[in-house]
Design an enzyme around this catalytic site. Sequence first.
Site, mmCIF file in Angstrom:
data_model
loop_
_atom_site.group_PDB
_atom_site.id
_atom_site.type_symbol
_atom_site.label_atom_id
_atom_site.label_comp_id
_atom_site.label_asym_id
_atom_site.label_seq_id
_atom_site.Cartn_x
_atom_site.Cartn_y
_atom_site.Cartn_z
ATOM 1 N N SER A 227 39.747 57.182 81.951
ATOM 2 C CA SER A 227 39.586 57.395 80.614
ATOM 3 C C SER A 227 39.322 59.100 80.268
ATOM 4 O O SER A 227 39.335 59.894 81.355
ATOM 5 C CB SER A 227 38.004 57.110 80.071
ATOM 6 O OG SER A 227 37.749 55.659 80.176
ATOM 7 N N GLY A 265 42.753 54.464 77.858
ATOM 8 C CA GLY A 265 42.160 55.730 78.462
ATOM 9 C C GLY A 265 42.860 56.991 77.978
ATOM 10 O O GLY A 265 42.621 57.992 78.458
ATOM 11 N N PRO A 310 43.080 50.895 74.136
ATOM 12 C CA PRO A 310 42.715 52.028 73.826
ATOM 13 C C PRO A 310 41.150 51.666 72.959
ATOM 14 O O PRO A 310 41.175 50.821 72.588
ATOM 15 C CB PRO A 310 43.618 52.609 72.750
ATOM 16 C CG PRO A 310 44.414 51.250 72.019
ATOM 17 C CD PRO A 310 44.337 50.397 73.327
ATOM 18 N N GLY A 311 40.339 52.643 73.102
ATOM 19 C CA GLY A 311 39.095 52.474 72.598
ATOM 20 C C GLY A 311 38.839 53.904 72.021
ATOM 21 O O GLY A 311 38.697 54.057 70.845
ATOM 22 N N ARG A 312 38.378 54.903 72.889
ATOM 23 C CA ARG A 312 37.975 56.220 72.476
ATOM 24 C C ARG A 312 38.972 56.960 71.463
ATOM 25 O O ARG A 312 38.844 57.418 70.493
ATOM 26 C CB ARG A 312 38.061 57.137 73.594
ATOM 27 C CG ARG A 312 37.550 58.629 73.494
ATOM 28 C CD ARG A 312 37.993 59.675 74.738
ATOM 29 N NE ARG A 312 37.370 58.938 75.925
ATOM 30 C CZ ARG A 312 36.592 58.937 76.669
ATOM 31 N NH1 ARG A 312 35.412 59.789 76.043
ATOM 32 N NH2 ARG A 312 36.314 58.431 77.690
ATOM 33 N N ARG A 364 26.674 61.635 76.977
ATOM 34 C CA ARG A 364 28.081 62.215 77.754
ATOM 35 C C ARG A 364 27.840 63.578 78.330
ATOM 36 O O ARG A 364 28.505 63.865 79.281
ATOM 37 C CB ARG A 364 29.185 62.011 76.782
ATOM 38 C CG ARG A 364 29.464 60.680 76.213
ATOM 39 C CD ARG A 364 30.881 60.687 75.625
ATOM 40 N NE ARG A 364 31.944 61.091 76.507
ATOM 41 C CZ ARG A 364 32.718 62.005 76.454
ATOM 42 N NH1 ARG A 364 32.495 62.835 75.608
ATOM 43 N NH2 ARG A 364 33.703 62.378 77.252
ATOM 44 N N TYR A 368 28.846 63.398 82.046
ATOM 45 C CA TYR A 368 30.084 64.001 82.390
ATOM 46 C C TYR A 368 30.314 65.327 82.035
ATOM 47 O O TYR A 368 31.443 65.805 82.550
ATOM 48 C CB TYR A 368 31.195 63.075 81.427
ATOM 49 C CG TYR A 368 30.863 61.580 81.526
ATOM 50 C CD1 TYR A 368 31.025 61.062 82.574
ATOM 51 C CD2 TYR A 368 30.778 61.082 80.337
ATOM 52 C CE1 TYR A 368 30.873 59.469 82.679
ATOM 53 C CE2 TYR A 368 30.749 59.868 80.376
ATOM 54 C CZ TYR A 368 30.640 58.804 81.403
ATOM 55 O OH TYR A 368 30.483 57.433 81.556
ATOM 56 N N CYS A 395 12.684 65.832 77.107
ATOM 57 C CA CYS A 395 11.989 66.763 78.325
ATOM 58 C C CYS A 395 13.002 66.586 79.659
ATOM 59 O O CYS A 395 12.613 66.052 80.759
ATOM 60 C CB CYS A 395 10.643 65.865 78.739
ATOM 61 S SG CYS A 395 9.297 66.047 77.470
ATOM 62 N N TYR A 425 31.345 56.241 72.540
ATOM 63 C CA TYR A 425 30.369 56.361 73.846
ATOM 64 C C TYR A 425 29.141 57.065 73.526
ATOM 65 O O TYR A 425 28.468 57.819 74.279
ATOM 66 C CB TYR A 425 31.127 56.714 75.019
ATOM 67 C CG TYR A 425 32.337 55.969 75.415
ATOM 68 C CD1 TYR A 425 31.778 54.751 76.055
ATOM 69 C CD2 TYR A 425 33.594 56.373 75.176
ATOM 70 C CE1 TYR A 425 32.988 54.069 76.484
ATOM 71 C CE2 TYR A 425 34.807 55.447 75.642
ATOM 72 C CZ TYR A 425 34.426 54.441 76.270
ATOM 73 O OH TYR A 425 35.226 53.427 76.598
#
Length: 479
Positions: A227, A265, A310-312, A364, A368, A395, A425
């Site tokens: 991705s 991706g 495809p998604g993102r 994210r 990442y 925290c 995401y």
Amino acid sequence: MTDPRTADANAIDARVFPSTARRGSQCGQLKLGDLRATELTEQFGSPLYVVDEDAARARAREIREALQAEAARIGTAATVYYASKAFLCVEVARWMVDEGLAIDVASGGELAVALAAGVDPAVIGFHGNNKSVAEIERAVSVGVGTIIIDSEIETGRIAAAARAAGRRQRVRLRVNSGVHASTHDFLATSHEDQKFGQPLSEAPRLVAAILAEDSLEFVGLHCHIGSQIFATDGFRESARRLLGVYPALAELAGAPIPELNLGGGFGIAYTSAQAEEAPDVAVIARELADIVAETSAEVGVPIPKLAFEPGRSVIGQSGITLYTVGTTKSVRLAGSDAAADPADLGASERLYVSVDGGMSDNARPALYGADYQVRIANRVSEAAPALVRVVGKHCESGDIVVQRDFLPGDVQPGDTLAVAATGAYCWSLASNYNYVPRPAVVAVRSGEARLIVRGQTEDELVAQSVTGDETTLQNGATK
């Protein structure tokens, strides 16, 4: 590359923000779908996920048309699935189907949402490395179009479910091409030592087992190399390797293998700096079509029908998250110290800007190291740009929303901030860490806003706790 210290810290970069995002001509407020950001937070609360419906639909259409046009150019067809794990709700599923996309799901829950949206099961693909027997049986019984086999064990499970339902189930086999995508290690999904798929070298043996099941219809291989990928080399090499085994598979099947799913991706720009490198879907589509046509000719097989997921790249830049600033504080940096991060551009101070959300609504950055772009949404300012880090209220020292960006130096408590490209995401990975409720999701279009996912309340979270008033059975269950 433009130095962010000299760039306009009020500017809304159309390559990062949704296509309808702009500054109002009178008050300078950020507007999305012709609605002011503060109108949205006043009505629906803060933090708030906002999705631009027109932008999402247009992007879905653009990607589908590019991939299908290039497939047609080489004499085949293409199915474009929306990878719903990026962000799924009933409304978004309907948008995708309206724009001609099929739907890819990866759990029983995602399947349930797609079905609730009225999606024809025949256009649904079902992924997952650990699909339960119950999930498989439901998928088969409702008529899911294609189930992707991720492990050898699943072949027997899907075959048994199909026999019991009196169906012949279409299946693909997920394989790892061995191509290492240029992305974060956690996002690379086609190297050998990871949980998804089977080694490409095992494909003939595993396909032979599938073909031996009368209740299964093998339609082709599937591979997803990762991705948030910018370079196209990996996609092309993966396609070449997959097609390289198609002659052997055709010999086993006694006929050409009809389909090839190349996954998704495709990367997007989360910041203006990334926008200069983000891939063009038209270029990706053309290059993939060319390599499929060339390799098919080289190995002597008909060009298969293609599929993509495809998604993102469909939903990511259609969404923003709105926050309210709570506190700010300035922290001195190492300056000329060798340990200083060069990405901070030699700044001597960093302004920490704390907002009313954080890693619970956007995991994210913590997962990442992802970075985002942020702008003040409720006003414009002539103050000099200041290096900022937007952080959440949790925290954790790693509770960072935007690692680094430049905002007008007078950013202050009460300001509304807009973080771009949060459509993918963010809601999907959201949690209730520190018992923070998940925000609502609102769709905007042509001056109208409507709730498409309800936000949570503290009362709802508290109500999930089991109290001593409930009767406890001997096995520990409650009634």
